[in-house]
Design an enzyme around this catalytic site. Structure first.
Site, PDB file in Angstrom:
ATOM      1  N   TYR A   1       0.837  -1.286  -0.041  1.00 29.69           N
ATOM      2  CA  TYR A   1      -0.027  -0.081  -0.235  1.00 29.69           C
ATOM      3  C   TYR A   1       0.898   1.176   0.165  1.00 29.69           C
ATOM      4  O   TYR A   1       0.444   2.359  -0.614  1.00 29.69           O
ATOM      5  CB  TYR A   1      -0.967  -0.028   1.216  1.00 29.69           C
ATOM      6  CG  TYR A   1      -1.647   1.289   1.272  1.00 29.69           C
ATOM      7  CD1 TYR A   1      -2.703   1.608   0.503  1.00 29.69           C
ATOM      8  CD2 TYR A   1      -1.783   2.111   2.525  1.00 29.69           C
ATOM      9  CE1 TYR A   1      -3.339   2.829   0.745  1.00 29.69           C
ATOM     10  CE2 TYR A   1      -2.426   3.164   2.663  1.00 29.69           C
ATOM     11  CZ  TYR A   1      -3.123   3.655   1.751  1.00 29.69           C
ATOM     12  OH  TYR A   1      -3.975   4.764   1.814  1.00 29.69           O
TER      13      TYR A   1
ATOM     14  N   ARG B   1       1.146   6.657  -6.658  1.00 33.55           N
ATOM     15  CA  ARG B   1      -0.074   7.580  -6.950  1.00 33.55           C
ATOM     16  C   ARG B   1       0.427   9.056  -6.915  1.00 33.55           C
ATOM     17  O   ARG B   1       0.064   9.935  -7.588  1.00 33.55           O
ATOM     18  CB  ARG B   1      -0.952   7.449  -5.881  1.00 33.55           C
ATOM     19  CG  ARG B   1      -2.020   8.362  -6.103  1.00 33.55           C
ATOM     20  CD  ARG B   1      -3.521   7.918  -5.321  1.00 33.55           C
ATOM     21  NE  ARG B   1      -3.460   7.490  -3.783  1.00 33.55           N
ATOM     22  CZ  ARG B   1      -4.098   7.100  -2.955  1.00 33.55           C
ATOM     23  NH1 ARG B   1      -5.405   6.774  -3.477  1.00 33.55           N
ATOM     24  NH2 ARG B   1      -3.919   6.846  -2.010  1.00 33.55           N
TER      25      ARG B   1
ATOM     26  N   TYR C   1      -1.191  12.991   6.714  1.00 33.21           N
ATOM     27  CA  TYR C   1      -0.815  12.049   7.758  1.00 33.21           C
ATOM     28  C   TYR C   1       0.712  12.041   7.873  1.00 33.21           C
ATOM     29  O   TYR C   1       1.415  12.230   7.080  1.00 33.21           O
ATOM     30  CB  TYR C   1      -0.955  10.557   6.937  1.00 33.21           C
ATOM     31  CG  TYR C   1      -2.412  10.000   7.029  1.00 33.21           C
ATOM     32  CD1 TYR C   1      -3.373  10.486   7.755  1.00 33.21           C
ATOM     33  CD2 TYR C   1      -2.853   8.838   6.207  1.00 33.21           C
ATOM     34  CE1 TYR C   1      -4.686  10.015   8.092  1.00 33.21           C
ATOM     35  CE2 TYR C   1      -3.930   8.306   6.411  1.00 33.21           C
ATOM     36  CZ  TYR C   1      -5.024   8.830   7.152  1.00 33.21           C
ATOM     37  OH  TYR C   1      -6.181   8.188   7.106  1.00 33.21           O
TER      38      TYR C   1
ATOM     39  N   ARG D   1     -11.677  13.290   1.941  1.00 32.49           N
ATOM     40  CA  ARG D   1     -12.609  12.278   2.771  1.00 32.49           C
ATOM     41  C   ARG D   1     -13.850  12.101   2.201  1.00 32.49           C
ATOM     42  O   ARG D   1     -14.562  11.107   2.300  1.00 32.49           O
ATOM     43  CB  ARG D   1     -12.915  12.816   4.098  1.00 32.49           C
ATOM     44  CG  ARG D   1     -11.395  12.903   5.039  1.00 32.49           C
ATOM     45  CD  ARG D   1     -11.037  11.427   5.114  1.00 32.49           C
ATOM     46  NE  ARG D   1      -9.641  11.545   5.967  1.00 32.49           N
ATOM     47  CZ  ARG D   1      -9.097  10.639   6.317  1.00 32.49           C
ATOM     48  NH1 ARG D   1      -9.371   9.257   5.738  1.00 32.49           N
ATOM     49  NH2 ARG D   1      -7.952  10.412   7.201  1.00 32.49           N
TER      50      ARG D   1
ATOM     51  N   GLU E   1     -13.868  -1.055   6.695  1.00 33.04           N
ATOM     52  CA  GLU E   1     -13.904  -0.030   5.920  1.00 33.04           C
ATOM     53  C   GLU E   1     -15.471   0.320   5.395  1.00 33.04           C
ATOM     54  O   GLU E   1     -16.013  -0.406   4.733  1.00 33.04           O
ATOM     55  CB  GLU E   1     -12.934   0.141   5.205  1.00 33.04           C
ATOM     56  CG  GLU E   1     -12.710   1.592   4.261  1.00 33.04           C
ATOM     57  CD  GLU E   1     -11.384   1.590   3.630  1.00 33.04           C
ATOM     58  OE1 GLU E   1     -10.400   1.420   4.420  1.00 33.04           O
ATOM     59  OE2 GLU E   1     -11.484   1.955   2.439  1.00 33.04           O
TER      60      GLU E   1
HETATM   61  C1  3EB Z   1      -7.767   5.724   5.706  1.00 33.01           C
HETATM   62  O1  3EB Z   1      -8.807   6.570   6.347  1.00 33.01           O
HETATM   63  C2  3EB Z   1      -8.096   4.380   5.344  1.00 33.01           C
HETATM   64  O2  3EB Z   1      -5.381   5.365  -0.116  1.00 33.01           O
HETATM   65  O3  3EB Z   1      -7.070   6.030  -1.654  1.00 33.01           O
HETATM   66  C3  3EB Z   1      -9.462   5.079   2.659  1.00 33.01           C
HETATM   67  C4  3EB Z   1      -9.914   5.577   1.776  1.00 33.01           C
HETATM   68  C5  3EB Z   1      -7.997   4.645   2.935  1.00 33.01           C
HETATM   69  C6  3EB Z   1      -8.938   5.857   0.629  1.00 33.01           C
HETATM   70  C7  3EB Z   1      -6.688   5.760  -0.436  1.00 33.01           C
HETATM   71  C8  3EB Z   1      -7.131   4.996   2.002  1.00 33.01           C
HETATM   72  C9  3EB Z   1      -7.727   5.290   0.634  1.00 33.01           C
HETATM   73  O4  3EB Z   1      -6.592   6.210   5.720  1.00 33.01           O
HETATM   74  C10 3EB Z   1      -7.847   3.990   4.229  1.00 33.01           C
END
Ligand code: 3EB
Length: 348
Positions: free
Chosen positions: A162, A169, A223, A236, A343
């Site tokens: 990932y 990406r 992050y 989000r 999720e």
């Molecule tokens: C998170 O909140 C959970 O890498 O495109 C959720 C939605 C998550 C999209 C992405 C990753 C992605 O980090 C993981």
């Protein structure tokens, strides 16, 4: 006496419906007329309609069989157009303002040195081709993207797959001159069984969506580095479309508060926390559109569970919080942090 046509053409609403593939296949061409694309789950749906792109998450569906999601432009609209990218990897179909595209890619990219390099190259290639298509059709705004990659939590050359995906990406966004924060699409990224191809599908538009962040969570593009040197590039949630009827796209949402995963090992508590996060996004969307337009109880939900054996617990927790929901699909998939068991994504 003549009636003057309105100066603003009505361009049809985006709609999502769930149907069995058998039902879809049996429909007359009038039903297919506004369809932009179809996405299936465990396998690509066996739909052979000229011009209709077909995608698949490649994640097993736990509560229905042979189901697919159908994205369409409803209401009067000009005929849709279909095409393929130069290398025929991306199949896409579009109206004036909306585009649905799908691609699958194996990680055997020529010249790759090792597994990590192959994944990096495949991901970067996929995103670069997506952006080329969006430039050529002038649907420049990526609204919503679904990413399914095999063995998302496995290590490749010393790092989680990932995280390699995130690095590639982000690199593709940069190379294509795109922002890597703020105006980035809503997204999901889930793991699929070993040996699956990289499978990506997306919605893009001529006009920009409005991006939504969750006040309870750190934006994913902020992050801290302990989650990977290259942050994930997604929002989000976002709303797109007519100011009075636009669609709400909620990204894959998990039991994360701030930037930390919480309720480790407790799938019920993770499910409840996820729904609190989704509720916060719905509130935020209503605040941004300036009306009580969306309700958590009216969302179409897609729930990914890491362990199929957790299905009854997750189902019960969702039912306790939301009661009956219009549409709910349960899928088995690995979630992109090892400590996350569930999720949920949604469309409103
Ligand atoms: C998170 O909140 C959970 O890498 O495109 C959720 C939605 C998550 C999209 C992405 C990753 C992605 O980090 C993981």
């Amino acid at each position: 006496m003549s009636i003057t046509a309105p100066s603003l053409a009505y361009t049809g609403d985006l709609q999502l419906e769930y149907a069995t593939c058998d039902y879809a296949v049996a429909q007359p061409s009038s039903w297919w007329q506004g369809v932009l694309g179809v996405a299936g789950f465990e396998k690509p749906p066996l739909i052979n309609r000229p011009g209709i792109p077909v995608a698949a998450s490649l994640t097993p569906c736990l509560n229905a069989s042979n189901l697919c999601e159908v994205w369409r432009v409803a209401g009067p609209h000009a005929p849709l157009s279909s095409d393929e990218s130069a290398h025929a990897r991306i199949r896409y179909r579009h109206s004036d303002d909306l585009l649905f595209g799908a691609l699958t890619l194996t990680e055997q990219v020529s010249g790759a040195r090792g597994e990590a390099d192959a994944l990096l190259r495949a991901t970067e290639l996929a995103y670069q081709e997506i952006f080329q298509v969006l430039e050529s059709t002038q649907h420049r705004h990526l609204v919503r993207i679904w990413n399914y990659l095999p063995q998302i939590n496995a290590q490749a050359d010393g790092e989680e797959r990932y995280r390699h995906f995130n690095a590639a990406r982000q690199m593709a966004f940069r190379k294509c001159g795109r922002a890597t924060m703020g105006t980035v699409p809503a997204a999901s990224a889930l793991g699929t069984p070993a040996g699956s191809p990289l499978s990506i599908y997306f919605l893009a538009a001529r006009s920009a969506p409005r991006m939504i962040e969750n006040p309870r969570q750190t934006s994913a593009y902020h992050y801290p580095p302990k989650f990977g040197r290259h942050s994930p590039v997604f929002s989000r949630a976002c709303v797109w479309g007519d100011p009075r009827r636009g669609k709400l796209f909620i990204s894959g949402t998990a039991s994360i508060v701030g930037h930390e995963s919480i309720h480790r090992g407790n799938v019920e508590a993770q499910t409840r926390e996820t729904l609190v996060n989704i509720n916060a996004l719905v509130d935020e969307a209503n605040r941004i559109v300036g009306a009580q337009r969306y309700s958590t109880h009216e969302l179409m939900l897609k729930v990914y569970v890491r362990n199929a054996s957790d299905l009854p617990t997750v189902k019960a927790a969702v039912a306790e919080v939301l009661g009956t929901v219009p549409v709910m699909v349960f899928l088995q998939a690995d979630v992109c942090r090892e400590d996350l068991l569930v999720e949920i994504e949604a469309v409103g």
